[in-house]
Enzyme design. Structure first.
Site, mmCIF file in Angstrom:
data_model
loop_
_atom_site.group_PDB
_atom_site.id
_atom_site.type_symbol
_atom_site.label_atom_id
_atom_site.label_comp_id
_atom_site.label_asym_id
_atom_site.label_seq_id
_atom_site.Cartn_x
_atom_site.Cartn_y
_atom_site.Cartn_z
ATOM 1 N N CYS A 167 0.833 -1.215 0.000
ATOM 2 C CA CYS A 167 0.000 0.000 0.000
ATOM 3 C C CYS A 167 0.864 1.261 0.000
ATOM 4 O O CYS A 167 1.666 1.476 0.912
ATOM 5 C CB CYS A 167 -0.929 -0.020 1.214
ATOM 6 S SG CYS A 167 -1.731 1.557 1.562
ATOM 7 N N GLY A 168 0.689 2.101 -0.998
ATOM 8 C CA GLY A 168 1.478 3.319 -1.094
ATOM 9 C C GLY A 168 1.245 4.266 0.061
ATOM 10 O O GLY A 168 2.178 4.919 0.543
ATOM 11 N N HIS A 169 0.007 4.355 0.540
ATOM 12 C CA HIS A 169 -0.293 5.267 1.644
ATOM 13 C C HIS A 169 0.322 4.765 2.947
ATOM 14 O O HIS A 169 0.727 5.563 3.796
ATOM 15 C CB HIS A 169 -1.808 5.440 1.782
ATOM 16 C CG HIS A 169 -2.429 6.026 0.549
ATOM 17 N ND1 HIS A 169 -2.170 7.304 0.124
ATOM 18 C CD2 HIS A 169 -3.262 5.485 -0.371
ATOM 19 C CE1 HIS A 169 -2.828 7.527 -1.004
ATOM 20 N NE2 HIS A 169 -3.485 6.446 -1.317
ATOM 21 N N CYS A 170 0.409 3.449 3.093
ATOM 22 C CA CYS A 170 1.086 2.881 4.261
ATOM 23 C C CYS A 170 2.572 3.225 4.215
ATOM 24 O O CYS A 170 3.184 3.561 5.235
ATOM 25 C CB CYS A 170 0.905 1.370 4.303
ATOM 26 S SG CYS A 170 -0.822 0.825 4.348
#
Length: 563
Positions: A101-104
């Site tokens: 996950c990029g946001h993670c």
């Protein structure tokens, strides 16, 4: 609905957020869309491209025990040590994440910094993380449906964890944790204590109540727990009421900028509407003209104000800074209806300028965006004054303004090659030529799937170069826009038939043979391809990975005559 979350972008939110972080999302395969309007979370599920049929790697899996390991002061939890972590830590904030996950990944450094600082300052407050993509049992127990999700566990209670609602920055996480675990908003019982509280904070929110045990005061206290962007206090002291000229129960926001304070009076029934107070704080805790930066971005993204005025100014040019000062009167006039946002072209991420079709030489200039309609409006640099800005704002509010669509200049050799090069300025004249069947690829230069398609598209152009009634074309949709076609995924391919027939969204396989059969059939997909799964072949919503069939949620097809 896919567009609500990405523009809810808040529209400026994801416009600017995506411009500043889309490169990472493109590389990591993350998406910012989820079922709730949160531009910082990715839907839970398998990693992009994961079919579930891949062979596991040969590397031996480390045995999971009740021992708790740490990475940068963040405890690493799984099903075997989760209960132990809860029992040993009074306040435990847990991030449920997915490695892909990029946001993670964006949250990771801020989360680690907050973990280290809290460990040193407040040993009872610890941070942990769970790979929820692997730990499905824990993910199901705590209803994890997007990544990342943060939950606070207090005194080992795993039945009622508290959802994290603060800002995802080191300061935001620390402030939220301390507020959630502390005594709550302080009570100001004297004019001196109120003055000290106000002076010590850039934005201070005080609830003035006749009775601190009232329902309104209780609602204010609860609201303060979740609003980590401002400092809160309460008072029922007549001395404090008198000093700040408060006549009845109110919420007053004190700030060290603009007009210094804003008042929100409670209705006659004395009830406090938390939603309205939160909106009041959100609007008034920001400057009239908000500098766009990391600290202000989340407040901009989450604002309930749906019209955003972007002022592109070069702060090194004195004449432009004076225009900025003059614009404050316009911002004051439309306060609560529009957010005015300063973007300094001398110190801004280039992708932000590219998205809006603005160069540093264009400053000073303005772009106004509606998050509801996604429409943009502009004023040319030559005509930009505080008066013309006020006029544009009023026209947008009244619904009479003419939208702006960015476009590159038409290349001199746009029609020389086998693939015609279209931009916003010539798209309509070429695509809607009633004597031509026009096949257009809408692409973005950074899109990997567009890059993979480039050679095939060039060969397609060469193959049909001798057909007078067929044009193969392409347009960089990240730098050009059109009134009739909203491009929400890359690559997106459209067929514009001759004779004013219905425009067709191409959904078939992306290879030379299928393209050719489609064109030879007059814009009809071969029967065996119509219901086929074209696979995970696109970069998704202007920078977010999704399956191709999901990208078909575009505006309803229209005919050339209608457009």
């Amino acid at each position: 609905m896919r567009t609500a979350t990405l523009l809810s972008m808040a529209l400026l939110g994801l416009l600017l957020l995506r411009a500043s972080c889309n490169q990472e999302d493109q590389e990591t395969g993350s998406s910012s869309e989820k079922q709730t309007e949160t531009p910082e979370e990715t839907p839970a599920g398998d990693a992009p491209g994961d079919t579930g049929n891949e062979e596991p790697e040969d590397a031996p899996e480390k045995e999971k025990t009740t021992e708790i390991e740490e990475e940068k002061d963040v405890m690493v939890l799984h099903v075997n040590n989760f209960a132990r972590a809860l029992s040993e830590n009074q306040y435990l904030l847990v991030e449920f994440y997915a490695p892909w996950c990029g946001h993670c990944q964006q949250l990771e450094p801020a989360y680690a910094e907050a973990a280290g600082r809290l460990r040193a300052e407040e040993p009872a407050m610890r941070l942990a993380k769970v790979d929820a993509a692997e730990e499905r049992e824990l993910a199901e127990e705590f209803h994890i449906d997007s990544f990342p999700q943060l939950k606070l566990f207090i005194d080992g209670d795993r039945k009622q964890p508290v959802d994290f609602t603060g800002q995802r920055s080191p300061e935001g996480i620390i402030t939220w944790m301390k507020r959630r675990t502390g005594p709550g908003a302080p009570v100001l019982d004297s004019a001196d204590s109120a003055a000290r509280f106000i002076d010590s904070h850039n934005v201070a929110v005080i609830g003035f109540f006749d009775d601190l045990e009232s329902e309104a005061a209780a609602a204010f206290r609860q609201m303060a727990l979740d609003q980590s962007g401002s400092e809160f206090a309460l008072s029922a002291s007549p001395e404090v009421f008198q000093k700040y000229e408060v006549k009845s129960s109110s919420v007053v926001l004190f700030k060290k900028f603009d007009d210094g304070r804003a008042d929100f009076g409670l209705p006659d029934d004395g009830k406090l509407d938390k939603g309205k107070v939160i909106d009041f704080i959100a609007v008034n805790s920001l400057e009239l003209i908000i500098p766009f930066n990391q600290k202000t971005s989340q407040k901009i993204f989450t604002s309930s104000v749906r019209l955003h005025v972007l002022l592109f100014i070069n702060s090194t040019v004195e004449s432009q800074t004076s225009l900025l000062d003059e614009s404050k009167t316009v911002a004051q006039k439309f306060k609560g209806k529009m957010l005015f946002i300063l973007i300094d072209v001398s110190d801004v991420i280039p992708e932000v300028l590219t998205y809006f079709g603005v160069s540093t030489s264009d400053a000073p200039t303005v772009r106004l965006i509606s998050m509801e309609t996604k429409k943009k409006y502009a004023i040319s640099t030559d005509n930009l004054t505080s008066g013309s800005l006020a006029a544009l704002c009023q026209e947008v509010v009244d619904g009479t303004a003419k939208p702006y669509y960015k476009s590159q200049d038409v290349p001199e050799d746009w029609n020389k090659g086998p693939v015609k090069v279209l931009v916003g300025k010539n798209l309509e004249s070429v695509a809607f030529d009633p004597t031509k069947n026009v096949f257009v690829e809408f692409y973005a230069p950074w899109c990997t799937h567009c890059q993979q398609l480039a050679d095939i598209w060039e060969k397609l152009g060469e193959k049909y170069a001798g057909h007078d009634d067929i044009i193969i074309a392409k347009m960089d949709a990240s730098a050009n826009e059109a009134a009739f076609s909203e491009i929400e995924s890359y690559p997106q391919i459209k067929y514009f038939p001759a004779g004013g027939k219905e425009v067709v969204d191409y959904l078939g396989e992306r290879n030379l043979e299928t393209f050719s059969r489609f064109l030879d059939a007059g814009g009809v997909l071969p029967e065996e391809e119509e219901d086929g799964d074209v696979g995970d072949e696109e970069d998704g919503e202007a920078g977010d990975d999704e399956e191709t069939n999901k990208s078909t949620e575009v505006p309803t097809n229209k005919t050339k005559d209608e457009l």
